[in-house]
Scaffold this motif. Sequence first.
Motif, PDB file in Angstrom:
ATOM      1  N   VAL A 128      -3.178  -3.230  -9.280  1.00  0.00           N
ATOM      2  CA  VAL A 128      -1.905  -2.735  -8.743  1.00  0.00           C
ATOM      3  C   VAL A 128      -0.746  -3.518  -9.356  1.00  0.00           C
ATOM      4  O   VAL A 128       0.246  -2.940  -9.821  1.00  0.00           O
ATOM      5  CB  VAL A 128      -1.874  -2.854  -7.204  1.00  0.00           C
ATOM      6  N   LEU A 129      -0.861  -4.840  -9.371  1.00  0.00           N
ATOM      7  CA  LEU A 129       0.227  -5.676  -9.890  1.00  0.00           C
ATOM      8  C   LEU A 129       0.409  -5.531 -11.393  1.00  0.00           C
ATOM      9  O   LEU A 129       1.510  -5.741 -11.917  1.00  0.00           O
ATOM     10  CB  LEU A 129      -0.035  -7.146  -9.547  1.00  0.00           C
ATOM     11  N   SER A 130      -0.650  -5.164 -12.107  1.00  0.00           N
ATOM     12  CA  SER A 130      -0.566  -5.033 -13.567  1.00  0.00           C
ATOM     13  C   SER A 130       0.022  -3.691 -14.001  1.00  0.00           C
ATOM     14  O   SER A 130       0.329  -3.489 -15.174  1.00  0.00           O
ATOM     15  CB  SER A 130      -1.953  -5.198 -14.199  1.00  0.00           C
ATOM     16  N   ASP A 131       0.178  -2.769 -13.056  1.00  0.00           N
ATOM     17  CA  ASP A 131       0.729  -1.445 -13.365  1.00  0.00           C
ATOM     18  C   ASP A 131       2.253  -1.496 -13.195  1.00  0.00           C
ATOM     19  O   ASP A 131       2.749  -1.575 -12.073  1.00  0.00           O
ATOM     20  CB  ASP A 131       0.124  -0.399 -12.431  1.00  0.00           C
ATOM     21  N   PRO A 132       3.019  -1.451 -14.281  1.00  0.00           N
ATOM     22  CA  PRO A 132       4.491  -1.563 -14.185  1.00  0.00           C
ATOM     23  C   PRO A 132       5.145  -0.417 -13.437  1.00  0.00           C
ATOM     24  O   PRO A 132       6.295  -0.533 -13.006  1.00  0.00           O
ATOM     25  CB  PRO A 132       4.925  -1.598 -15.657  1.00  0.00           C
TER      26      PRO A 132
END
Length: 307
Positions: free
Chosen positions: A91-95
């Motif tokens: 989730v955090l790696s998806d801009p």
Amino acid sequence: MEVSMPGYQEFMYPFLKCLADREEHTLQEMYQTLADHFNLNEKEKEAMLPSGNQLVFHNRIGWARTYLKKAGLLENVRRATFVITEDGEKVLSDPSITKIDNRFLMRYETFRKFKSPKEDQGETSLDPDVIDPDNDKTPREILEDSYKLLKEETKDELLAKILECSPLFFERLVVKLFVAMGYGGSVEDAGRAIGKSGDEGIDGIIKEDTLGLDMIYIQAKRWQNSVHRPEIQKFVGSLEGQRAKKGIFITTSEFSKGAREYIRFIDKKIVLIDGSQLTDLMFTYDIGVSNQETYITKQIDLDYFEQ
């Protein structure tokens, strides 16, 4: 007390982002980190839920953590300590993802089962738009708000019924209420004095304690119009004639600003109880009301699991 702070859904993304370092973090750490992140002032941080049992922002952060856990984005490693999961890192790696809310979490099966536990039994059809995805209040806040609403409705009904009753019934009601609150000893004891003083401006006398070491003089007005300063002055004058130091003025209506200000500048101790306070006390001490349904919420007994 109403507070202007983020709803629990707004805490979700920054909560998860604080775990991006893959280290273990405690709930206590998150309280401080997220309070700083949202620049919460002291008033906001000290605001309590209506029950007075928990801080509002602790409650919201706690539910943000619960929802993230139910979606599988973080996991507990021990009591009140957690780390981010692989799904959480994705989730955090998806801009394109800058916000996490209930609607977003509905994509995870474990969260859907949490929000609609009967779905697997074929009892309900899941519709993400129906399961209040935009409600920013936690389940506990919703429960307390519902209780507060039901209480206010009951108080309104109580006041309407009181106004329909006779003055004598109202006097007896007041006696029973004071006895339930711990005054007067017994209803029989306290009731003898009501309506028998014969003094202008005084409707009755009740013992302050079971031994009758001090007496409280009462004025009870079953009115719909506001009670103004002259009525209170008249009552205080009656107390003076009895050499009394304490009095309670009860009304089914309300007191004017002048009446409330007046009692602040006199030597005698006068308590004013308006219609709202009266029905609140009746609700609290079970006078004229009865229990309809009882819901008990439970929490883990951590002492039970101590090795």
